[in-house]
Design a protein around this motif. Structure first.
Motif, PDB file in Angstrom:
ATOM      1  N   THR A  36       0.849  -1.190   0.000  1.00 28.87           N
ATOM      2  CA  THR A  36       0.000   0.000   0.000  1.00 28.87           C
ATOM      3  C   THR A  36       0.882   1.237   0.000  1.00 28.87           C
ATOM      4  N   THR A  37       0.260   2.381  -0.216  1.00 27.90           N
ATOM      5  CA  THR A  37       1.009   3.630  -0.149  1.00 27.90           C
ATOM      6  C   THR A  37       0.095   4.773   0.256  1.00 27.90           C
ATOM      7  N   ASP A  38       0.694   5.814   0.760  1.00 25.88           N
ATOM      8  CA  ASP A  38       0.002   7.086   0.965  1.00 25.88           C
ATOM      9  C   ASP A  38       0.366   7.970  -0.223  1.00 25.88           C
ATOM     10  N   LEU A  39      -0.604   8.711  -0.722  1.00 29.36           N
ATOM     11  CA  LEU A  39      -0.384   9.579  -1.876  1.00 29.36           C
ATOM     12  C   LEU A  39      -0.969  10.944  -1.584  1.00 29.36           C
ATOM     13  N   ILE A  40      -0.146  11.970  -1.727  1.00 27.66           N
ATOM     14  CA  ILE A  40      -0.623  13.351  -1.589  1.00 27.66           C
ATOM     15  C   ILE A  40      -0.768  13.912  -2.993  1.00 27.66           C
ATOM     16  N   VAL A  41      -1.939  14.456  -3.300  1.00 24.87           N
ATOM     17  CA  VAL A  41      -2.147  15.095  -4.608  1.00 24.87           C
ATOM     18  C   VAL A  41      -2.308  16.595  -4.411  1.00 24.87           C
ATOM     19  N   GLY A  42      -1.743  17.352  -5.358  1.00 25.47           N
ATOM     20  CA  GLY A  42      -1.902  18.802  -5.339  1.00 25.47           C
ATOM     21  C   GLY A  42      -0.895  19.563  -4.505  1.00 25.47           C
ATOM     22  N   HIS A  43       0.248  18.944  -4.200  1.00 26.40           N
ATOM     23  CA  HIS A  43       1.296  19.675  -3.474  1.00 26.40           C
ATOM     24  C   HIS A  43       1.697  20.903  -4.293  1.00 26.40           C
ATOM     25  N   PRO A  44       2.000  22.034  -3.659  1.00 24.94           N
ATOM     26  CA  PRO A  44       2.419  23.213  -4.417  1.00 24.94           C
ATOM     27  C   PRO A  44       3.569  22.875  -5.373  1.00 24.94           C
ATOM     28  N   GLY A  45       3.398  23.288  -6.609  1.00 23.85           N
ATOM     29  CA  GLY A  45       4.410  23.017  -7.621  1.00 23.85           C
ATOM     30  C   GLY A  45       4.176  21.726  -8.389  1.00 23.85           C
ATOM     31  N   GLU A  46       3.199  20.913  -7.967  1.00 29.90           N
ATOM     32  CA  GLU A  46       2.903  19.679  -8.704  1.00 29.90           C
ATOM     33  C   GLU A  46       2.204  20.060 -10.004  1.00 29.90           C
ATOM     34  N   THR A  47       2.901  19.891 -11.093  1.00 29.74           N
ATOM     35  CA  THR A  47       2.343  20.207 -12.407  1.00 29.74           C
ATOM     36  C   THR A  47       1.451  19.065 -12.875  1.00 29.74           C
ATOM     37  N   GLU A  48       0.723  19.320 -13.956  1.00 31.40           N
ATOM     38  CA  GLU A  48      -0.094  18.260 -14.555  1.00 31.40           C
ATOM     39  C   GLU A  48       0.801  17.107 -14.992  1.00 31.40           C
ATOM     40  N   GLN A  49       1.974  17.436 -15.553  1.00 28.12           N
ATOM     41  CA  GLN A  49       2.910  16.394 -15.988  1.00 28.12           C
ATOM     42  C   GLN A  49       3.398  15.570 -14.794  1.00 28.12           C
ATOM     43  N   ALA A  50       3.714  16.240 -13.700  1.00 31.36           N
ATOM     44  CA  ALA A  50       4.173  15.521 -12.504  1.00 31.36           C
ATOM     45  C   ALA A  50       3.066  14.636 -11.949  1.00 31.36           C
ATOM     46  N   PHE A  51       1.832  15.123 -11.972  1.00 27.29           N
ATOM     47  CA  PHE A  51       0.709  14.306 -11.515  1.00 27.29           C
ATOM     48  C   PHE A  51       0.559  13.074 -12.412  1.00 27.29           C
ATOM     49  N   ASP A  52       0.649  13.269 -13.726  1.00 27.78           N
ATOM     50  CA  ASP A  52       0.562  12.132 -14.659  1.00 27.78           C
ATOM     51  C   ASP A  52       1.680  11.126 -14.394  1.00 27.78           C
ATOM     52  N   GLU A  53       2.882  11.620 -14.100  1.00 31.52           N
ATOM     53  CA  GLU A  53       3.997  10.727 -13.757  1.00 31.52           C
ATOM     54  C   GLU A  53       3.663   9.921 -12.501  1.00 31.52           C
ATOM     55  N   SER A  54       3.046  10.575 -11.520  1.00 29.39           N
ATOM     56  CA  SER A  54       2.655   9.880 -10.289  1.00 29.39           C
ATOM     57  C   SER A  54       1.651   8.768 -10.588  1.00 29.39           C
ATOM     58  N   MET A  55       0.677   9.058 -11.439  1.00 30.58           N
ATOM     59  CA  MET A  55      -0.318   8.034 -11.775  1.00 30.58           C
ATOM     60  C   MET A  55       0.338   6.870 -12.529  1.00 30.58           C
ATOM     61  N   ASP A  56       1.247   7.186 -13.436  1.00 32.23           N
ATOM     62  CA  ASP A  56       1.972   6.128 -14.156  1.00 32.23           C
ATOM     63  C   ASP A  56       2.792   5.276 -13.193  1.00 32.23           C
ATOM     64  N   PHE A  57       3.442   5.930 -12.249  1.00 31.96           N
ATOM     65  CA  PHE A  57       4.252   5.216 -11.259  1.00 31.96           C
ATOM     66  C   PHE A  57       3.369   4.309 -10.394  1.00 31.96           C
ATOM     67  N   CYS A  58       2.221   4.823  -9.973  1.00 33.87           N
ATOM     68  CA  CYS A  58       1.305   4.017  -9.157  1.00 33.87           C
ATOM     69  C   CYS A  58       0.824   2.799  -9.946  1.00 33.87           C
ATOM     70  N   ARG A  59       0.499   2.983 -11.225  1.00 29.97           N
ATOM     71  CA  ARG A  59       0.107   1.838 -12.062  1.00 29.97           C
ATOM     72  C   ARG A  59       1.229   0.807 -12.117  1.00 29.97           C
ATOM     73  N   GLU A  60       2.456   1.286 -12.311  1.00 29.79           N
ATOM     74  CA  GLU A  60       3.607   0.380 -12.369  1.00 29.79           C
ATOM     75  C   GLU A  60       3.768  -0.383 -11.063  1.00 29.79           C
ATOM     76  N   MET A  61       3.566   0.271  -9.924  1.00 30.23           N
ATOM     77  CA  MET A  61       3.726  -0.373  -8.624  1.00 30.23           C
ATOM     78  C   MET A  61       2.580  -1.331  -8.322  1.00 30.23           C
ATOM     79  N   ALA A  62       1.435  -1.135  -8.967  1.00 29.80           N
ATOM     80  CA  ALA A  62       0.266  -2.009  -8.784  1.00 29.80           C
ATOM     81  C   ALA A  62      -0.057  -2.200  -7.303  1.00 29.80           C
ATOM     82  N   PHE A  63      -0.248  -1.088  -6.608  1.00 28.08           N
ATOM     83  CA  PHE A  63      -0.583  -1.135  -5.183  1.00 28.08           C
ATOM     84  C   PHE A  63      -1.899  -1.866  -4.962  1.00 28.08           C
TER      85      PHE A  63
END
Length: 181
Positions: A36-63
């Motif tokens: 499992t993991t904790d995920l914070i969304v919308g941290h200051p400076g988190e761009t749309e690209q960075a958010f997409d990278e986070s979603m891709d990473f989460c898919r890869e980790m298959a939590f």
């Protein structure tokens, strides 16, 4: 976050590669670990690209589960005064996207165990009619099955038959591996 840039902004002392390596090691040493993991969304400076990278990473980790938190400023913290504040509506949108991904990954995880017999710690009667009990498996799967109250607080073998929403339904087996009456 699953973006190295966001992790840097959050002043985390690890990278996605370090996290990836740890998950890979767990999966090499354990059979189907519940990660499992904790995920914070919308941290200051988190761009749309960075958010997409986070979603891709989460898919890869298959939590098997993500605990998703929207960023909220805390007075006196460095992040509260950082530029690049993400608007509430955008944070809400990102949280919804992450929650949808979480639901899919959790269902995929539960589905990998169908047909298997797993130990279940019987906790209580399920909130459905009849003699349905509920408990947790060794992989933190919520399992509902027909059984008698005498099984409470015991670990019993249950064959996992179906995924239903956030639960798995199964069949209690006797110690001899026979379906219980």
């Amino acid at each position: 976050a699953g973006s190295d840039e966001t992790l840097r902004l959050m002043r985390r002392k690890y990278t996605t590669q370090r996290f990836r390596d740890a998950v890979q090691m767990l999966r090499q040493k354990l059979i189907e670990p519940a990660i499992t993991t904790d995920l914070i969304v919308g941290h200051p400076g988190e761009t749309e690209q960075a958010f997409d990278e986070s979603m891709d990473f989460c898919r890869e980790m298959a939590f098997c589960k993500m605990h998703i938190f929207p960023y909220s400023p805390r007075q006196g913290t460095v992040a509260a005064s950082m530029p690049g504040l993400v608007q509430d509506a955008e944070i809400s949108r990102r949280k919804t996207i992450a929650a949808t991904l979480d639901d899919k990954m959790a269902a995929d995880f539960r589905g990998r165990f169908l047909g298997q017999v797993v130990p279940v710690l019987v906790e209580e009667r399920a909130r459905v009619a009849g003699n349905t009990l509920t408990g947790l498996s060794d992989r933190f799967l919520r399992v509902d099955f027909a059984g008698e109250p005498v099984l409470m607080n015991q670990i019993v073998p249950v064959r996992l038959d179906n995924v239903e929403n956030d639960r798995v339904t199964g069949t209690w087996l006797t110690q001899q591996g026979i379906e219980a009456p």
